[in-house]
Design an enzyme around this catalytic site. Structure first.
Site, PDB file in Angstrom:
ATOM      1  N   ASP A 138      -3.564 -11.712 -13.587  1.00  0.00           N
ATOM      2  CA  ASP A 138      -3.761 -12.971 -12.863  1.00  0.00           C
ATOM      3  C   ASP A 138      -4.356 -14.016 -13.812  1.00  0.00           C
ATOM      4  O   ASP A 138      -3.965 -15.187 -13.783  1.00  0.00           O
ATOM      5  CB  ASP A 138      -4.691 -12.797 -11.640  1.00  0.00           C
ATOM      6  CG  ASP A 138      -3.915 -12.544 -10.349  1.00  0.00           C
ATOM      7  OD1 ASP A 138      -2.811 -11.960 -10.424  1.00  0.00           O
ATOM      8  OD2 ASP A 138      -4.403 -12.932  -9.268  1.00  0.00           O
ATOM      9  N   ASP A 151      -4.128  -5.294 -13.239  1.00  0.00           N
ATOM     10  CA  ASP A 151      -4.003  -6.207 -12.102  1.00  0.00           C
ATOM     11  C   ASP A 151      -4.843  -7.456 -12.354  1.00  0.00           C
ATOM     12  O   ASP A 151      -4.372  -8.578 -12.187  1.00  0.00           O
ATOM     13  CB  ASP A 151      -4.479  -5.493 -10.829  1.00  0.00           C
ATOM     14  CG  ASP A 151      -4.454  -6.405  -9.619  1.00  0.00           C
ATOM     15  OD1 ASP A 151      -3.429  -7.085  -9.414  1.00  0.00           O
ATOM     16  OD2 ASP A 151      -5.468  -6.457  -8.893  1.00  0.00           O
ATOM     17  N   TYR A 158      -5.727   2.991  -7.937  1.00  0.00           N
ATOM     18  CA  TYR A 158      -4.703   2.782  -6.915  1.00  0.00           C
ATOM     19  C   TYR A 158      -4.210   4.070  -6.262  1.00  0.00           C
ATOM     20  O   TYR A 158      -3.409   4.020  -5.336  1.00  0.00           O
ATOM     21  CB  TYR A 158      -3.509   2.018  -7.515  1.00  0.00           C
ATOM     22  CG  TYR A 158      -3.752   0.535  -7.649  1.00  0.00           C
ATOM     23  CD1 TYR A 158      -4.676   0.041  -8.562  1.00  0.00           C
ATOM     24  CD2 TYR A 158      -3.064  -0.386  -6.855  1.00  0.00           C
ATOM     25  CE1 TYR A 158      -4.907  -1.314  -8.693  1.00  0.00           C
ATOM     26  CE2 TYR A 158      -3.294  -1.746  -6.979  1.00  0.00           C
ATOM     27  CZ  TYR A 158      -4.207  -2.206  -7.893  1.00  0.00           C
ATOM     28  OH  TYR A 158      -4.430  -3.558  -8.014  1.00  0.00           O
ATOM     29  N   LYS A 205     -12.550   0.274 -21.267  1.00  0.00           N
ATOM     30  CA  LYS A 205     -13.991   0.088 -21.055  1.00  0.00           C
ATOM     31  C   LYS A 205     -14.676   1.388 -21.478  1.00  0.00           C
ATOM     32  O   LYS A 205     -15.294   2.084 -20.660  1.00  0.00           O
ATOM     33  CB  LYS A 205     -14.248  -0.258 -19.572  1.00  0.00           C
ATOM     34  CG  LYS A 205     -15.676  -0.683 -19.244  1.00  0.00           C
ATOM     35  CD  LYS A 205     -16.050  -2.056 -19.742  1.00  0.00           C
ATOM     36  CE  LYS A 205     -17.514  -2.351 -19.446  1.00  0.00           C
ATOM     37  NZ  LYS A 205     -17.991  -3.592 -20.084  1.00  0.00           N
ATOM     38  N   ASP A 227     -13.718  -6.713 -20.474  1.00  0.00           N
ATOM     39  CA  ASP A 227     -14.438  -7.991 -20.341  1.00  0.00           C
ATOM     40  C   ASP A 227     -14.159  -8.887 -21.546  1.00  0.00           C
ATOM     41  O   ASP A 227     -13.886 -10.082 -21.407  1.00  0.00           O
ATOM     42  CB  ASP A 227     -15.944  -7.764 -20.109  1.00  0.00           C
ATOM     43  CG  ASP A 227     -16.559  -6.705 -21.008  1.00  0.00           C
ATOM     44  OD1 ASP A 227     -15.812  -6.062 -21.792  1.00  0.00           O
ATOM     45  OD2 ASP A 227     -17.787  -6.517 -20.948  1.00  0.00           O
TER      46      ASP A 227
HETATM   47  C1  IPM Z   1      -0.038  -7.313  -7.751  1.00  0.00           C
HETATM   48  C2  IPM Z   1      -0.731  -7.418  -6.425  1.00  0.00           C
HETATM   49  C3  IPM Z   1      -0.798  -6.054  -5.770  1.00  0.00           C
HETATM   50  C4  IPM Z   1      -1.600  -5.152  -6.684  1.00  0.00           C
HETATM   51  C5  IPM Z   1      -1.377  -6.056  -4.361  1.00  0.00           C
HETATM   52  C6  IPM Z   1      -0.645  -6.998  -3.447  1.00  0.00           C
HETATM   53  C7  IPM Z   1      -1.436  -4.675  -3.759  1.00  0.00           C
HETATM   54  O1  IPM Z   1      -1.976  -8.000  -6.563  1.00  0.00           O
HETATM   55  O2  IPM Z   1       1.140  -6.950  -7.768  1.00  0.00           O
HETATM   56  O3  IPM Z   1      -0.669  -7.590  -8.771  1.00  0.00           O
HETATM   57  O4  IPM Z   1      -2.833  -5.096  -6.600  1.00  0.00           O
HETATM   58  O5  IPM Z   1      -0.984  -4.474  -7.510  1.00  0.00           O
HETATM   59 MN    MN Z   2      -2.440  -8.603  -8.581  1.00  0.00          MN
END
Ligand code: IPM
Ligand code: MN
Length: 354
Positions: A253, A249, A139, A191, A225
């Protein structure tokens, strides 16, 4: 902190952001009046609409103002008419970097009554926290193109970590694991078999710091993984997971969907010595905007995390318990438009219980 009066920046942002933030603030106010403290809000309209109207993403002066407040309560950033990256980088990532919010704290917790796609798993199995490093790695934007547009084009994007960045993140994770006091197990997700520089640094620092300063915390290591696999098959193994920015990140999710999805998943961008920012993991959900159908629980849970961070632990717990009661006894589903209640009604249900 615990000082009875807090100055909070509210950034509702785009899409359904303002709708969920309204419910978050409703519940925060209920908690404040019950537990005897005051929240003073300053609203900021940063987001896609303002950018389209004025060309301005985030003025430098705003960052200086935000630095003086106690916390930031954010809705969602992202607008269908703005090219991807402009708002995300210009607002969200810029705030994370400039306010040095080097931890992204993302609890993965299945609340009672919430359906998980993980077969045979319940709230007792899905309850862990991901500590994602939040200012480094891929990032940082280190990289570039060479020979762009030709068939020899090269694109580079580097995963950059300093020992300092890794160490402060690991120390936070060890402290957090100790304080959480569950199984006192910290898992490093990396990793090391391929990213033999960056995750070698992480792994060495992890064991050095752990051995020296946190002998009471069990240390585990998983490749990223494999982490994904175990988060699905045996989520009950995890207590706290610490990892770099990109892996964090991605796996959060996955974690979010196992706890019922974007309607409930909350996170905090933490600067332990500065100003922290609380935001739902989900995005601005443009297709549900203005319909009063979006689930506000993620924003409400962000409110709980924010109060926890500010030292108002009782109020934070009260919000979480109220949310649990609502998921257990009221909501049909966590999906937008499927809750059996509108956005504002869900806010009311939680506020009443607080
Ligand atoms: C998150 C989002 C952000 C990230 C994006 C929107 C830049 O996906 O907060 O997880 O990648 O950190
Ligand atoms: Mn995200």
């Amino acid at each position: 902190m615990n000082k009875k009066s807090y100055n909070i920046a509210v950034l509702p942002g785009d899409g359904t952001g303002p709708e969920v933030v309204r419910e978050g603030v409703k519940v925060l106010d209920a908690a404040a009046s019950k537990y005897g403290f005051t929240l003073n809000y300053t609203h900021y309209d940063f987001g896609g609409a303002r950018y389209l109207a004025t060309g301005e993403v985030l003025p430098d002066s705003a960052i200086e103002e935000l630095k003086k407040l106690d916390a930031i309560f954010l809705g969602a950033i992202g607008h269908p008419e703005v090219k991807p990256g402009i708002l995300e980088k210009g607002i969200l990532l810029r705030l994370r970097f400039e306010l040095d919010q080097y931890i992204n704290l993302r609890p993965v917790k299945l609340y009672p009554g919430v359906e998980t796609p993980l077969k045979g798993k319940g709230p007792q199995d899905i309850d862990y926290v991901v500590v994602r490093e939040n200012t480094g790695g891929l990032y940082t934007g280190v990289g570039g193109f060479s020979m762009k547009g030709t068939e020899h084009e090269i694109a580079v994007q580097s995963m950059v970590y300093s020992r300092h960045q890794v160490e402060r993140c690991l120390r936070y994770a060890f402290e957090y694991t100790r304080k959480r006091n569950k199984t006192k197990t910290l898992a490093l997700c990396g990793k090391t078999n391929v990213l033999t520089y960056v995750y070698d640094l992480w792994e060495r620092a992890f064991h050095e710091i752990g051995q020296k300063d946190y002998p009471d915390i069990k240390r585990e290591y998983y490749h990223v993984d494999a982490t994904c696999m175990w988060m699905v098959k045996n989520p009950e193994w995890f207590d706290v997971i610490v990892t770099g920015n990109m892996f964090g990140d991605i796996i959060t999710d996955l974690g979010a969907i196992t706890q019922g999805g974007m309607g409930i998943a909350a996170g905090g961008n933490i600067n332990p010595d500065g100003v922290s920012m609380f935001e739902p993991i989900g995005g601005s959900a443009p297709k549900y905007t203005g319909k009063n159908v979006i689930n506000p629980l993620a924003s409400i849970c962000c409110g709980s995390m924010m109060l926890q961070h500010l030292g108002e632990e009782k109020a934070a717990d009260a919000i979480e318990k109220a949310v649990m009661d609502v998921t257990a006894t009221k909501l049909k589903s966590l999906g937008a438009g499927k809750m059996g209640y509108s956005t504002t009604e869900v806010g009311d249900l939680v506020a009443e219980r607080v």
